[in-house]
Write an enzyme that holds these catalytic residues in place. Structure first.
Site, short mmCIF file in Angstrom:
data_model
loop_
_atom_site.label_atom_id
_atom_site.label_comp_id
_atom_site.label_asym_id
_atom_site.label_seq_id
_atom_site.Cartn_x
_atom_site.Cartn_y
_atom_site.Cartn_z
N ASN A 288 19.43 -48.15 105.14
CA ASN A 288 20.15 -48.28 103.87
C ASN A 288 19.32 -47.87 102.65
O ASN A 288 19.87 -47.69 101.55
CB ASN A 288 20.71 -49.70 103.69
CG ASN A 288 21.90 -50.02 104.58
OD1 ASN A 288 22.09 -51.16 105.00
ND2 ASN A 288 22.72 -49.02 104.88
N ASP B 243 30.50 -54.81 107.28
CA ASP B 243 30.66 -53.45 106.76
C ASP B 243 31.96 -53.30 105.98
O ASP B 243 32.94 -53.99 106.24
CB ASP B 243 30.62 -52.46 107.93
CG ASP B 243 30.39 -51.02 107.47
OD1 ASP B 243 29.91 -50.82 106.33
OD2 ASP B 243 30.69 -50.10 108.24
C1 IPE Z 1 25.38 -51.16 108.77
O1 IPE Z 1 26.33 -50.59 107.95
C2 IPE Z 1 24.41 -51.96 107.97
C3 IPE Z 1 24.91 -53.18 107.33
C4 IPE Z 1 26.12 -53.66 107.46
C5 IPE Z 1 23.95 -53.88 106.53
P1 IPE Z 1 26.18 -49.10 107.38
O2 IPE Z 1 27.37 -48.86 106.53
O3 IPE Z 1 24.86 -48.92 106.77
O4 IPE Z 1 26.24 -48.23 108.71
P2 IPE Z 1 26.69 -46.71 108.91
O5 IPE Z 1 25.92 -45.89 107.93
O6 IPE Z 1 28.15 -46.66 108.64
O7 IPE Z 1 26.36 -46.41 110.32
C1 IPE Z 2 28.12 -52.88 104.09
O1 IPE Z 2 29.07 -52.21 103.32
C2 IPE Z 2 27.02 -53.48 103.24
C3 IPE Z 2 25.72 -52.78 103.34
C4 IPE Z 2 25.46 -51.78 104.15
C5 IPE Z 2 24.68 -53.25 102.47
P1 IPE Z 2 28.93 -50.68 102.96
O2 IPE Z 2 28.20 -50.56 101.66
O3 IPE Z 2 28.33 -49.93 104.08
O4 IPE Z 2 30.44 -50.27 102.75
P2 IPE Z 2 31.13 -48.92 103.21
O5 IPE Z 2 30.86 -48.75 104.67
O6 IPE Z 2 30.52 -47.81 102.40
O7 IPE Z 2 32.57 -49.13 102.91
MG MG Z 3 29.13 -49.01 105.69
#
Ligand code: IPE
Ligand code: IPE
Ligand code: MG
Length: 240
Positions: free
Chosen positions: A66, A18
């Site tokens: 997502n 993340d």
């Molecule tokens: C979890 O991260 C999913 C992945 C790392 C693929 P998210 O960024 O989607 O999770 P939330 O929305 O912060 O809970």
């Molecule tokens: C994790 O990084 C990757 C995916 C969920 C695909 P994020 O895209 O959630 O990054 P933040 O949490 O917005 O920084």
């Molecule tokens: Mg995230």
């Protein structure tokens, strides 16, 4: 524990990668720039596993939630997955990595699914590191899909409903060939699971670290692993 009294490395590490978006934002760049930087990190972490004694690595690449992101971010990510699989296949095959995918493939486009199938097939004899990529994966969705398949077996008279227990259901999960994770790492400072490996992580240790995924190095990975080695796991029992 090994003979020295120190607990050995976690056999199975799962990572919620993340923080890509925030990493890009901090540089005044679009979110996809962060996803590209994040994808580059994966190779380094996979290749660190054998030296660290990690046999199974499971990474969360895209969740069932997502899809709620903007259409341009979602399609950019899907394009990135395809490009990444195409560019990494040769290296993964030759470096002994066995690749598997978990999650529901039904919503993924067929070119991507074909690349996933091909990579699973091409690496099926590898055994150095078992890399599992969670793509369109959600823990609740996985349990629901498993329950559906199990119900079909019950309805067809092949499984006695009275015999169903936790072990029966686990056989229908996407992860049925994998051991449960010993350690789940989440980068980016968020202390939540976000629907990742809910069933399988019942007794996992968790590490929530502040580093954003594109900055997560092999050295930091090694230090998280060594922190695990001094933790005591009890599995509900009183330590003996
Ligand atoms: C979890 O991260 C999913 C992945 C790392 C693929 P998210 O960024 O989607 O999770 P939330 O929305 O912060 O809970
Ligand atoms: C994790 O990084 C990757 C995916 C969920 C695909 P994020 O895209 O959630 O990054 P933040 O949490 O917005 O920084
Ligand atoms: Mg995230």
């Amino acid at each position: 524990m090994d003979g020295t009294g120190l607990r050995s490395a976690p056999e199975h590490v799962a990572i919620i990668m993340d923080g890509n978006g925030r990493w890009a934002q901090a540089r005044g760049k679009p979110r996809l720039f962060g996803h590209h930087a994040g994808a580059k990190r994966v190779r380094e972490i996979v290749e660190a596993c054998p030296d660290l004694g990690v046999k199974y690595l499971t990474i969360f690449a895209f969740s069932t939630e997502n899809w709620k992101r903007t259409q341009s971010e979602v399609s950019g990510l899907m394009k990135l997955f395809k490009r990444y699989l195409m560019s990494e296949t040769k290296r993964l095959v030759s470096s002994g990595v066995r690749v598997r995918f978990i999650g529901d493939r039904i919503r993924l486009d067929e070119t991507l699914v074909a690349l996933m199938d091909e990579l699973e097939l091409l690496t099926c004899d590898n055994d150095l590191v078992h890399l599992t990529v969670a793509l369109n994966y959600g823990g609740r969705d996985e349990v629901a899909r498993a329950t559906k398949r199990l119900s079909r077996e019950v309805a067809a008279g092949r499984i006695d409903p009275e015999s169903v227990d936790a072990e029966t259901l686990a056989r229908f999960l996407d992860t049925y060939v994998l051991p449960d994770p010993d350690l789940v790492i989440r980068t980016s400072g968020e202390a939540r699971i976000s629907n990742f490996l809910l069933w399988q992580s019942a007794y996992a240790e968790y590490e929530f670290i502040d580093t954003l995924w594109p900055d997560f190095t092999r050295e930091e990975f090694a230090s998280v692993i060594s922190g695990y080695a001094v933790r005591e796991r009890r599995f509900g029992a009183v330590p003996g």
